[in-house]
Design an enzyme around this catalytic site. Structure first.
Site, PDB file in Angstrom:
ATOM      1  N   TYR A 129      -5.542  11.091   4.506  1.00 22.50           N
ATOM      2  CA  TYR A 129      -4.272  11.246   3.469  1.00 22.50           C
ATOM      3  C   TYR A 129      -4.485  11.862   2.951  1.00 22.50           C
ATOM      4  CZ  TYR A 129      -3.398   8.225   7.843  1.00 22.50           C
ATOM      5  OH  TYR A 129      -4.031   7.366   9.381  1.00 22.50           O
ATOM      6  N   GLY A 159      -8.731  -7.668   9.167  1.00 21.06           N
ATOM      7  CA  GLY A 159      -7.539  -7.155   9.845  1.00 21.06           C
ATOM      8  C   GLY A 159      -7.203  -7.130  11.319  1.00 21.06           C
ATOM      9  N   HIS A 178      -3.054   3.958  -1.350  1.00 21.12           N
ATOM     10  CA  HIS A 178      -3.983   4.733  -0.190  1.00 21.12           C
ATOM     11  C   HIS A 178      -4.722   5.875  -0.484  1.00 21.12           C
ATOM     12  CE1 HIS A 178      -6.084   5.063   3.480  1.00 21.12           C
ATOM     13  NE2 HIS A 178      -4.253   4.506   4.469  1.00 21.12           N
ATOM     14  N   GLN A 181       0.412  -0.674   0.588  1.00 22.85           N
ATOM     15  CA  GLN A 181       0.290   0.297   0.296  1.00 22.85           C
ATOM     16  C   GLN A 181       0.856   1.358  -0.132  1.00 22.85           C
ATOM     17  OE1 GLN A 181      -2.187   1.900   3.214  1.00 22.85           O
ATOM     18  NE2 GLN A 181      -4.268   0.861   2.164  1.00 22.85           N
ATOM     19  N   HIS A 187      -9.133   7.896   4.564  1.00 20.55           N
ATOM     20  CA  HIS A 187      -8.883   7.913   5.806  1.00 20.55           C
ATOM     21  C   HIS A 187      -9.130   9.586   6.198  1.00 20.55           C
ATOM     22  CE1 HIS A 187      -8.976   3.294   6.318  1.00 20.55           C
ATOM     23  NE2 HIS A 187      -9.826   3.689   6.391  1.00 20.55           N
TER      24      HIS A 187
END
Length: 372
Positions: free
Chosen positions: A181, A339, A176, A109, A179
């Protein structure tokens, strides 16, 4: 778990999944989870062993923890791995080899934290946080707005990392874009206040992400798939929305799919919750329906508590996955990313497929302190 459910899990999750040159032996992926066990940004043998254990335990596709692209403001810790520099890339080559030996596929990622970077933090202490508009996710002044040169440099850094991933033998790469970022900061109206071509309506806010995808697509071969992780929620902004309606989601997804996204990884905190009124489809389900691309779902799979509780020291008990199987059986999404359940038990996949759920180790928050 009953024999019927055991059979359902095997029937539903054990089929291979293929996209471009990547084939996962089943529909179970390991979700990317930041672990901070790479001193100096270099993943060592312990990191390779950690991922290899999950592949040996039956996971079809490993999606590594986020790893920083080569831009001075990309990171905010010198214990989170980077995806540039000979030492770090040698470590990543070892990770890929280890996972492949255990029968798994693996993709890194690729990550830039953007304005969430802590000022003064390593790996580049004097690097200023950068983002679309020089504001934090809370709307407070922070860092600086990115110039065109900044944008071009970051786009090139992602493309270089994708090319490096293919060169090292990885099976694909994930960008990514979730979230809160950097990529997500451009997608979200709450953090993108730009008035140039990279800000404004949803289509304009998608431009930066689409340019990154296109650059990565051009930097790798046709056999190399690109995954894109997205979310509505942000860290500390759990009710945030990129798209309020399916129509807005379509406007967001279309440029990304056209730029070269092969698989969307739709991150939610609870996979069973519907995304929009009038349908029980979750985010991954809507993304697949709208884009026509395969999707990965994620969010508290196999556990009775969401991930946020782990950071407050809360543990989670093992739960069944009947609701997940219901959704997969009607083709709502193509893969499921697991996860914390995989942090707790490297053999979660094999135990689930074999009907040995009574043997699954529950998640305890103290498990985050070691790289088991």
């Amino acid at each position: 778990m009953t024999d019927v459910t055991t059979g359902r899990a095997t029937d539903t999750l054990s089929h291979p999944f293929s996209v471009r040159g990547l084939t996962s032996r089943n529909r179970i992926a390991m979700a990317p989870m930041t672990r901070q066990f790479s001193p100096g940004g270099v993943p060592g043998q312990d990191v390779a062993d950690y991922y290899e254990r999950r592949a040996a335990g039956g996971v079809g596709l490993i999606i590594t923890e986020g790893t920083y692209v080569d831009h001075e403001s990309a990171g905010t810790s010198d214990r989170i791995p980077r995806f540039h520099g000979e030492d770090a890339l040698a470590g990543w080559a070892g990770v890929a080899d280890s996972v492949h030996r255990a029968g798994g596929a693996v993709i890194p990622q690729l990550w830039h934290v953007g304005v969430t970077r802590t000022e003064g933090a390593p790996p580049v202490a004097d690097a200023e946080p950068v983002g679309p508009s020089g504001i934090s996710l809370a709307g407070e002044p922070k860092g600086r707005a990115m110039t065109q040169k900044d944008l071009d440099d970051v786009i090139a850094a992602f493309a270089d990392a994708a090319a490096a991933a293919e060169r090292l033998g990885f099976d694909g790469a994930e960008l990514h874009g979730a979230h809160g970022y950097l990529i997500d900061q451009f997608l979200w109206s709450g953090s993108n206040r730009r008035t140039d071509a990279y800000g404004g309506d949803i289509a304009a806010r998608t431009r930066f992400a689409a340019e990154i995808v296109a650059a990565c697509r051009a930097a790798v071969s046709d056999a190399f798939p690109l995954f894109f992780r997205m979310s509505q929620w942000k860290m500390d902004a759990y009710e945030a929305k990129l798209a309020q309606t399916p129509q807005e989601l379509d406007t967001l997804l279309t440029p990304l799919a056209e730029a070269g996204v092969d698989v969307f990884h739709a991150s939610t905190r609870r996979y069973w919750l519907p995304e929009f009124e009038g349908s029980d489809l979750n985010l991954a389900g809507w993304v697949k329906k709208i884009s026509g691309r395969p999707t990965v779902t994620v969010g508290s799979v196999g556990l009775d508590g969401e991930f946020g509780g782990a950071f407050q020291g809360r543990s989670s008990a093992v739960t069944g996955i009947d609701r997940l199987l219901d959704r997969m059986e009607r083709d709502e999404f193509d893969m499921v990313a697991v996860g914390r359940a995989l942090i707790a038990d490297p053999e979660w996949a094999a135990k689930t497929l074999d009907g040995r759920t009574g043997d699954i180790t529950p998640f305890g928050a103290e498990m985050l302190k070691t790289l088991h």
